[in-house]
Motif scaffolding. Structure first.
Motif, PDB file in Angstrom:
ATOM      1  N   GLU A 114     -32.502 -33.082   1.378  1.00  0.00           N
ATOM      2  CA  GLU A 114     -32.073 -32.891   2.764  1.00  0.00           C
ATOM      3  C   GLU A 114     -32.709 -31.637   3.344  1.00  0.00           C
ATOM      4  OE1 GLU A 114     -27.719 -35.000   2.970  1.00  0.00           O
ATOM      5  OE2 GLU A 114     -27.797 -32.817   2.887  1.00  0.00           O
ATOM      6  N   PRO A 123     -28.248 -32.490   8.810  1.00  0.00           N
ATOM      7  CA  PRO A 123     -29.669 -32.528   8.427  1.00  0.00           C
ATOM      8  C   PRO A 123     -30.570 -33.016   9.560  1.00  0.00           C
ATOM      9  CG  PRO A 123     -28.458 -34.296   7.344  1.00  0.00           C
ATOM     10  CD  PRO A 123     -27.450 -33.454   8.070  1.00  0.00           C
ATOM     11  N   THR A 126     -34.002 -36.463   5.863  1.00  0.00           N
ATOM     12  CA  THR A 126     -33.675 -36.677   4.458  1.00  0.00           C
ATOM     13  C   THR A 126     -34.823 -37.445   3.819  1.00  0.00           C
ATOM     14  OG1 THR A 126     -32.536 -38.774   4.848  1.00  0.00           O
ATOM     15  CG2 THR A 126     -31.183 -36.772   4.918  1.00  0.00           C
TER      16      THR A 126
END
Length: 138
Positions: A114, A123, A126
Motif C-alpha cells: 500500500e 491509500p 495498492t
C-alpha cells in the motif's frame, strides 16, 4: 536513511533516480518514502503513475528481502506479475509505502503493498505482487 538490514539499503538504480528512500522500520517492516519533485511529476501538481508503481514495487521487494534475511534464506527474486490499483491521484506531498507478505512458499511469494500520503488508512495505490524465488539448488 534508517537501516535495520544492510541489503535493504541497496536500492535499484531506478528507485534511486526517483528519490525513493528507506524512511523507517515499523515492527520489522521497511517503510519507503518518495518526496514530490519535478522528476516524479506527471500532470501538473500530481505524481506520475510510474513513480507510484516504482515506490510500490520497491516496498514489495524490500519486505520480501527482509523476511528472507530474517529466516536466513538466500534467493534471487524474479517477478511473476505485479498488479497496481491506482485509487487516488498522488498530490504534491511525500508518499510512503510498505508491503506485507501474504504467502511465503518454497518457490514463490505473494505480497500486498500500500502507498499513502497523509493517512495510511487512505491509500493512493495498492499492488499485488507474485515473485518467484530461485535458489542455487533449484
Amino acid at each position: 536513511m534508517v537501516t535495520e538490514h544492510s541489503d535493504i539499503e541497496a536500492l535499484t538504480p531506478y528507485a534511486r533516480s526517483l528519490g525513493i528512500a528507506l524512511e523507517r522500520w515499523e515492527d520489522g517492516t521497511p517503510v519507503f518514502s518518495i518526496g514530490f519533485s519535478d522528476i516524479i511529476e506527471g500532470r501538473p501538481a500530481h505524481m506520475h503513475g510510474g513513480a507510484t508503481g516504482g515506490l510500490l514495487e520497491t516496498a514489495g521487494y524490500a519486505v520480501l528481502r527482509a523476511e528472507l534475511d530474517r529466516i536466513g534464506r538466500v534467493a534471487s527474486l524474479k517477478p511473476i506479475n505485479i498488479t497496481v490499483q491506482y485509487l487516488a491521484a498522488g498530490r504534491e506531498l511525500t508518499s510512503y509505502a510498505r508491503g506485507r507478505i501474504t504467502k511465503l512458499g518454497r518457490r514463490s511469494a505473494n505480497i500486498t503493498v500500500e502507498a499513502w500520503q497523509d493517512d495510511p488508512a487512505r491509500p493512493i495505490a495498492t499492488a499485488v505482487m507474485n515473485v518467484m524465488m530461485v535458489t542455487e539448488n533449484q
